[in-house]
Design a protein around this motif. Structure first.
Motif, PDB file in Angstrom:
ATOM      1  N   MET A   1       0.807  -1.225   0.000  1.00 34.12           N
ATOM      2  CA  MET A   1       0.000   0.000   0.000  1.00 34.12           C
ATOM      3  C   MET A   1       0.836   1.270   0.000  1.00 34.12           C
ATOM      4  O   MET A   1       0.306   2.352   0.243  1.00 34.12           O
ATOM      5  CB  MET A   1      -0.929  -0.001   1.220  1.00 34.12           C
ATOM      6  CG  MET A   1      -1.985  -1.090   1.203  1.00 34.12           C
ATOM      7  SD  MET A   1      -3.180  -0.901   2.551  1.00 34.12           S
ATOM      8  CE  MET A   1      -2.123  -1.115   3.988  1.00 34.12           C
ATOM      9  N   GLN A   2       2.143   1.161  -0.268  1.00 37.28           N
ATOM     10  CA  GLN A   2       3.001   2.336  -0.113  1.00 37.28           C
ATOM     11  C   GLN A   2       2.593   3.507  -1.020  1.00 37.28           C
ATOM     12  O   GLN A   2       2.867   4.663  -0.705  1.00 37.28           O
ATOM     13  CB  GLN A   2       4.458   1.963  -0.349  1.00 37.28           C
ATOM     14  CG  GLN A   2       4.831   1.597  -1.771  1.00 37.28           C
ATOM     15  CD  GLN A   2       6.339   1.373  -1.915  1.00 37.28           C
ATOM     16  OE1 GLN A   2       7.111   1.563  -0.991  1.00 37.28           O
ATOM     17  NE2 GLN A   2       6.746   0.961  -3.110  1.00 37.28           N
ATOM     18  N   ALA A   3       1.922   3.233  -2.127  1.00 38.84           N
ATOM     19  CA  ALA A   3       1.498   4.315  -3.026  1.00 38.84           C
ATOM     20  C   ALA A   3       0.509   5.261  -2.358  1.00 38.84           C
ATOM     21  O   ALA A   3       0.417   6.439  -2.735  1.00 38.84           O
ATOM     22  CB  ALA A   3       0.875   3.723  -4.287  1.00 38.84           C
ATOM     23  N   TRP A   4      -0.241   4.779  -1.367  1.00 39.19           N
ATOM     24  CA  TRP A   4      -1.263   5.591  -0.705  1.00 39.19           C
ATOM     25  C   TRP A   4      -0.817   6.089   0.672  1.00 39.19           C
ATOM     26  O   TRP A   4      -1.611   6.699   1.377  1.00 39.19           O
ATOM     27  CB  TRP A   4      -2.556   4.787  -0.568  1.00 39.19           C
ATOM     28  CG  TRP A   4      -3.121   4.391  -1.894  1.00 39.19           C
ATOM     29  CD1 TRP A   4      -3.878   5.167  -2.737  1.00 39.19           C
ATOM     30  CD2 TRP A   4      -2.934   3.144  -2.555  1.00 39.19           C
ATOM     31  NE1 TRP A   4      -4.180   4.483  -3.872  1.00 39.19           N
ATOM     32  CE2 TRP A   4      -3.626   3.225  -3.806  1.00 39.19           C
ATOM     33  CE3 TRP A   4      -2.270   1.962  -2.257  1.00 39.19           C
ATOM     34  CZ2 TRP A   4      -3.657   2.171  -4.718  1.00 39.19           C
ATOM     35  CZ3 TRP A   4      -2.292   0.911  -3.159  1.00 39.19           C
ATOM     36  CH2 TRP A   4      -2.972   1.021  -4.370  1.00 39.19           C
ATOM     37  N   LEU A   5       0.414   5.825   1.020  1.00 36.95           N
ATOM     38  CA  LEU A   5       0.930   6.225   2.328  1.00 36.95           C
ATOM     39  C   LEU A   5       1.824   7.453   2.178  1.00 36.95           C
ATOM     40  O   LEU A   5       2.316   7.750   1.086  1.00 36.95           O
ATOM     41  CB  LEU A   5       1.698   5.058   2.958  1.00 36.95           C
ATOM     42  CG  LEU A   5       0.851   3.819   3.264  1.00 36.95           C
ATOM     43  CD1 LEU A   5       1.718   2.650   3.715  1.00 36.95           C
ATOM     44  CD2 LEU A   5      -0.200   4.136   4.326  1.00 36.95           C
ATOM     45  N   PRO A   6       2.062   8.193   3.283  1.00 38.58           N
ATOM     46  CA  PRO A   6       2.836   9.445   3.184  1.00 38.58           C
ATOM     47  C   PRO A   6       4.333   9.197   2.964  1.00 38.58           C
ATOM     48  O   PRO A   6       4.791   8.058   2.894  1.00 38.58           O
ATOM     49  CB  PRO A   6       2.588  10.099   4.552  1.00 38.58           C
ATOM     50  CG  PRO A   6       2.294   8.954   5.464  1.00 38.58           C
ATOM     51  CD  PRO A   6       1.549   7.953   4.635  1.00 38.58           C
ATOM     52  N   LEU A   7       5.082  10.292   2.871  1.00 36.68           N
ATOM     53  CA  LEU A   7       6.541  10.274   2.716  1.00 36.68           C
ATOM     54  C   LEU A   7       6.956   9.421   1.523  1.00 36.68           C
ATOM     55  O   LEU A   7       7.772   8.509   1.628  1.00 36.68           O
ATOM     56  CB  LEU A   7       7.214   9.763   4.005  1.00 36.68           C
ATOM     57  CG  LEU A   7       7.038  10.655   5.237  1.00 36.68           C
ATOM     58  CD1 LEU A   7       7.608   9.976   6.471  1.00 36.68           C
ATOM     59  CD2 LEU A   7       7.678  12.011   5.024  1.00 36.68           C
ATOM     60  N   ASN A   8       6.355   9.749   0.383  1.00 39.46           N
ATOM     61  CA  ASN A   8       6.642   9.013  -0.844  1.00 39.46           C
ATOM     62  C   ASN A   8       6.831  10.009  -1.991  1.00 39.46           C
ATOM     63  O   ASN A   8       6.064  10.028  -2.961  1.00 39.46           O
ATOM     64  CB  ASN A   8       5.503   8.046  -1.148  1.00 39.46           C
ATOM     65  CG  ASN A   8       5.801   7.125  -2.322  1.00 39.46           C
ATOM     66  OD1 ASN A   8       6.928   7.064  -2.823  1.00 39.46           O
ATOM     67  ND2 ASN A   8       4.786   6.422  -2.792  1.00 39.46           N
ATOM     68  N   PRO A   9       7.865  10.866  -1.891  1.00 40.87           N
ATOM     69  CA  PRO A   9       8.017  11.926  -2.896  1.00 40.87           C
ATOM     70  C   PRO A   9       8.281  11.407  -4.304  1.00 40.87           C
ATOM     71  O   PRO A   9       8.019  12.113  -5.278  1.00 40.87           O
ATOM     72  CB  PRO A   9       9.216  12.738  -2.377  1.00 40.87           C
ATOM     73  CG  PRO A   9       9.976  11.792  -1.502  1.00 40.87           C
ATOM     74  CD  PRO A   9       8.929  10.920  -0.875  1.00 40.87           C
TER      75      PRO A   9
END
Length: 594
Positions: free
Chosen positions: A87-95
């Motif tokens: 789910m990392q695409a929808w989580l924060p700290l993903n510049p």
């Protein structure tokens, strides 16, 4: 080889020796709940954690309950990590906007298993696959959890050997809390600040695109690296923030940080030996184990350094200028090594990281000479008991200690004893079970992968679905070196190391699943038999030493322990090693390369 190189290795060992006792004393006090200089600050935090978690601090667990608690904790955190990675695409700290395309289901499974088991095998380039959130929350948290779990299991086994007629081996929740709160977190805070001062980056900036002096374009990655680097080394995790790992100047910028990192990798493992001596009431027992580990380490680093300094005779025959000097090195094999660290810094790092279950690298093991590359391979094959991972090195070496006293008992016709307790059939069976499980995973996995991906690729093209899967799964070298790449992959995964002979591409469904299973086997099917030994030994009474007691606190026993590690490893793995680096060494001197 140079005098400076040997002095660098000697300085490392002398500093490690000086640190062993104070670290061991601190570990013993923390894990037994004694007051330390951190207690006034962290004591209330510890009590709050127990209250929130419903943990009964004084509850003593049997080995079965302790093992179940460990397994439950590991499974739950593994599942959470798998979900967060997907789910990392929808989580924060993903510049950089990494998402499910970069972290496929099989890769997420492999990565979650890898960090749960303290392996940190990375089938991906981190700077182009995982977000800052994934690095910090999904992965770095496991760097703490898995390291603390290793310390907890080692202490449980030590308690089993030290206690008299006890039914329990400690409390898993208390052990993992203390290991994290008092040992790993404070030390990582200190080391992270040192790394920042030395030039390791720590930011949340998006990647920067810059124009080079030649007029080209280059992407400069960023990220919270220093905080990750501290637990990566101290917890013997090894997973790099960047694909180049500790060869990257953002992770390991100076010779000072290089020396600091190798000391961090060994520090807790060395201290555990002295803590063991304190637990059993005889520090000579701890020094005997330290001596055995030290001997194996010094032999390994010496062989690796000598072989890399000799280099490849075929290159030397081409008239390459042997007077070229880098970091004091003249000639030899510099392929895959950082000029900043030279051959001594590279071979020291390679030996230390594979003696411990760390896997961080500042040079490419795949580029080593055949016998130079054999050293990191053989270090993992021992079960990484040469100081080893935090906790894992000690409990692995204690497994060999049980086998050593059993062998000694057979030779003199006496019932074997260790620390005044009889070593009977149950303990020997459990120790051998752990050793055989590791060998079965490494050799079985290598055999399956070798046949599947070299002899009959068409089969997996059909089953896996696409020819692209097969193309990505192929090794990049033929002959014995290609076999070594496959063998090293299963060796590293089962040994929970995480380093690689990087000529092999493993981000395919077959490799992600196969190596993920190997990591689980290497971690938990070794720990469970050793916890069974802890539970069995804790119940036994301790007999007083007599004239016929075989002493286990002297040089003789340390030598027997070394012999047991070498012989068990040789019997299990010599044929496979012969097919890889040994054959390649002779072929290299015969004028053939792969």
């Amino acid at each position: 080889m140079t005098t400076i190189g040997w002095l660098q290795i000697a300085a490392f060992f002398l500093i490690l020796l000086a640190l062993t006792k104070p670290i061991g004393i601190f570990l013993h006090r923390v894990m037994e709940g004694e007051r330390t200089w951190l207690t006034p600050v962290l004591g209330p935090v510890e009590r709050a954690i127990y209250k929130l978690g419903g943990v009964k601090k004084d509850e003593d667990m049997s080995w079965t309950v302790y093992a179940l608690a460990l397994l439950a904790f590991s499974i739950v955190t593994l599942v959470i990590t798998f979900g967060l990675l997907r789910m990392q695409a929808w989580l924060p700290l993903n510049p950089q906007h990494f998402g499910a395309k970069e972290m496929t289901p099989d890769l997420a499974f492999n990565t979650a298993v890898s960090f749960t088991t303290n392996t940190n095998w990375q089938a991906y380039a981190a700077e182009s696959t995982v977000s800052y959130f994934s690095q910090m929350v999904s992965l770095a948290s496991h760097n703490f959890f898995s390291a603390a779990a290793g310390i907890a299991v080692a202490i449980a086994l030590v308690r089993g050997l030290a206690r008299k007629s006890a039914s329990g081996v400690g409390n898993f929740w208390v052990d993992i809390t203390r290991a994290t709160l008092y040992i790993l977190l404070p030390l990582c805070l200190i080391f992270a600040m040192i790394f920042v001062q030395q030039g390791v980056i720590q930011n949340f900036h998006p990647y920067q695109t810059v124009t080079t002096l030649e007029g080209g374009s280059q992407i400069i990655p960023g990220g919270p690296v220093a905080s990750q680097e501290a637990i990566k080394e101290l917890g013997t995790n090894g997973g790099g923030f960047f694909n180049a790992n500790s060869a990257h100047p953002f992770e390991n910028p100076t010779p000072f940080t290089n020396m600091l990192q190798v000391l961090m990798i060994f520090a807790i493992g060395a201290g555990m030996t002295y803590a063991f001596g304190l637990y059993v009431g005889n520090v000579r027992q701890g020094w005997a184990i330290f001596g055995a580990m030290s001997f194996l380490f010094l032999i390994g680093v010496s062989v690796a350094y000598v072989q890399e300094a000799k280099g490849n005779p075929m290159i030397a025959a081409q008239g390459v200028d042997a007077t070229t000097r880098t970091m004091g090195d003249a000639g030899g094999n510099m392929e895959g090594k950082e000029i900043r660290f030279g051959q001594a810094g590279a071979t020291l790092f390679a030996t230390v990281t594979t003696d411990a279950s760390c896997g961080a690298v500042n040079s490419m093991h795949d580029s080593y000479t055949p016998l130079g590359g054999l050293v990191p391979m053989a270090n993992i094959l021992t079960g990484e008991v040469i100081f080893g991972g935090v906790g894992a090195g000690l409990y692995g070496m204690l497994m060999y200690a049980i086998l050593a006293v059993f062998i000694a008992g057979l030779m003199v016709g006496r019932t074997p004893e260790y620390l005044g307790k009889k070593v009977e059939a149950y303990e020997v069976k459990m120790a051998m079970l752990a050793a055989l499980i590791l060998a079965g995973s490494i050799l079985g996995g290598t055999a399956i992968a070798s046949v599947t991906h070299i002899v009959n690729p068409a089969y997996w093209n059909t089953v896996a679905g696409t020819a692209n899967d097969m193309a990505a799964a192929n090794v990049n070298n033929s002959g014995p070196h290609g076999f070594s790449e496959i063998f090293y992959a299963f060796d590293s995964a089962t040994g929970n190391n995480g380093s690689a002979f990087a000529g092999i591409s493993v981000n395919t469904p077959f490799w992600n699943l196969a190596l993920g299973i190997a990591m689980l086997v290497g971690r938990f099917l070794m720990i469970i038999p050793l916890l069974a030994i802890a539970g069995s030994m804790a119940k036994k009474k301790r007999a007083a030493a007599s004239v016929g007691t075989f002493p286990t606190d002297n040089v003789l026993f340390a030598g027997l322990l070394v012999g047991t590690v070498v012989i068990v490893g040789a019997l299990a793995y010599f044929p496979a090693v012969s097919l890889g680096p040994v054959v390649e060494h002779f072929l290299m001197h015969g004028g053939r390369t792969f």
